[in-house]
Scaffold this motif. Structure first.
Motif, short mmCIF file in Angstrom:
data_model
loop_
_atom_site.label_atom_id
_atom_site.label_comp_id
_atom_site.label_asym_id
_atom_site.label_seq_id
_atom_site.Cartn_x
_atom_site.Cartn_y
_atom_site.Cartn_z
N THR A 20 0.85 -1.19 0.00
CA THR A 20 0.00 0.00 0.00
C THR A 20 0.88 1.24 0.00
O THR A 20 1.80 1.34 0.82
N SER A 25 -0.93 4.22 -4.60
CA SER A 25 -1.73 3.01 -4.86
C SER A 25 -3.12 3.39 -5.37
O SER A 25 -4.14 3.18 -4.71
N ALA A 43 -5.15 1.93 -1.54
CA ALA A 43 -5.03 2.66 -0.26
C ALA A 43 -6.35 3.38 0.02
O ALA A 43 -6.61 4.44 -0.54
N ASN A 71 -6.51 -1.67 1.54
CA ASN A 71 -5.88 -1.42 2.83
C ASN A 71 -6.77 -0.55 3.72
O ASN A 71 -7.31 0.45 3.27
#
Ligand SMILES: Cc1cc2nc3c(=O)[nH]c(=O)nc-3n(C[C@H](O)[C@H](O)[C@H](O)COP(=O)(O)O)c2cc1C
Length: 321
Positions: A20, A25, A43, A71
């Motif tokens: 991430t 990202s 992310a 994430n």
């Protein structure tokens, strides 16, 4: 070659995970990593609302039919995010793999991963954290050693010791990294007991990385000594590329400046401005010591194929000795 529990559980071709990276990202970059045979991780902290996160997930799903993860950021943030809302979006969109990183994973949130039949990966920097999340039900644990780009935590354990310690302590598969940038490092990570590699810094110098060309060229020129630690005085140690902003942060910390002043130098929006404009001293860029091993700007596919090929050649050469 190199099929492991990580490739099996995540359904990916290579045991390679694109770490991430805040502001990097993006859906396009995540899809490029997944399409190249690794696991891309979106992310979620980049998105200010459930709606914009939902659109980003839609976009990844449009760009790849391969597995990807999202994430959930557990680090303290200047703009706090409600991860319960984030998780609602992921459940609604049918996201199958979730990664948490940062401070201790809250029980209530993580219990919902299981209930939603998601695969849960937790990223941390120490054996005790890995054991804790394993007991909470994490399916895989990622550990990154002190060489890594971004948050290094407080334990300062290098990759060579951290990975085997976590691999011998945990029953769940381990993804390891921190300072790794090529096939040599990948093979070493497997030899240390990990079943997959996480890469961050190396992916910054790929063609698809959504950062300005000038920054990519500057990172290519950087060596292994061109990173430094900042924010230790605030309990949030980060390894970053040495530039004027990083030095200013260090000086402010040394002079015991106020938190607000320090944080204004490292604000995420400044990093984003640097990624967009290529103005190299505007903000701080997380960056690991492996930057000294970045010598070209391949596509993600070329990089991944090369890592796997190199590792296979080295393994064969060593076996033949
Ligand atoms: C530019 C950059 C941004 C990052 N942002 C995050 C982040 O937002 N959340 C996170 O968990 N890790 C973040 N990381 C850490 C990576 O996900 C990964 O764990 C780390 O880069 C691996 O070590 P390496 O850089 O030595 O390959 C970042 C790393 C870099 C280089």
């Amino acid at each position: 070659m190199f099929q492991t529990r990580v490739t099996e559980m995540l359904g990916i071709r290579y045991p390679l995970v694109g770490g991430t990276m805040m502001w990097v990202s993006t859906p396009e970059f995540v899809a490029a990593i997944s399409n190249a045979g690794g696991l891309g991780i979106l992310a979620s902290a980049m998105y200010p609302s459930a709606e914009s996160l939902g659109e980003a997930v839609d976009r990844v799903q449009k760009l790849t039919d391969k597995p990807f993860a999202v994430n959930l950021n557990l680090f303290p943030m200047m703009r706090p995010v409600d991860n319960r809302e984030v998780l609602d979006v992921l459940v609604e969109k049918g996201v199958k793999i979730v990664e948490t990183s940062g401070h201790s994973a809250p029980d209530a949130l993580c219990g919902r991963f299981k209930a939603s039949r998601m695969i849960w990966i937790h990223k941390c920097v120490g054996v005790r954290y890995a054991l804790k999340v394993q007991e909470m039900g994490a399916d895989l644990v990622t550990v990154v050693g002190y060489e890594n780009g971004g948050a290094t935590g407080k334990l300062d354990t290098g990759t060579m010791v951290l990975i085997p310690r976590v691999a011998e302590a945990c029953r769940v598969p381990v993804i390891g990294g921190g300072g790794i940038a090529d096939g040599r490092g990948f093979l070493a990570v497997l030899a240390l007991g990990a079943e997959g590699l996480i890469l961050g810094t190396r992916l910054l110098t790929t063609q698809e990385a959504p950062i300005h060309e000038r920054l990519k060229q500057a990172l290519l020129q950087a060596g292994e000594l061109d990173t430094m630690l900042i924010l230790r005085s605030l309990g949030a140690t980060h390894r970053v590329w040495i530039n004027e902003a990083a030095k200013r942060c260090r000086d402010l910390e040394a002079s015991q400046a106020g938190v607000t002043e320090i944080l204004s130098v490292v604000a995420g929006q400044k990093a984003k401005a640097m990624y967009d404009t290529g103005e190299l001293d505007v903000g701080v860029v997380p960056c690991g010591q492996g930057v000294g091993l970045c010598h070209d700007i391949p596509t993600v596919q070329e990089l991944f194929d090369r890592i796997i090929r190199e590792a296979g050649e080295i393994a064969a050469r060593l076996a033949a000795r």
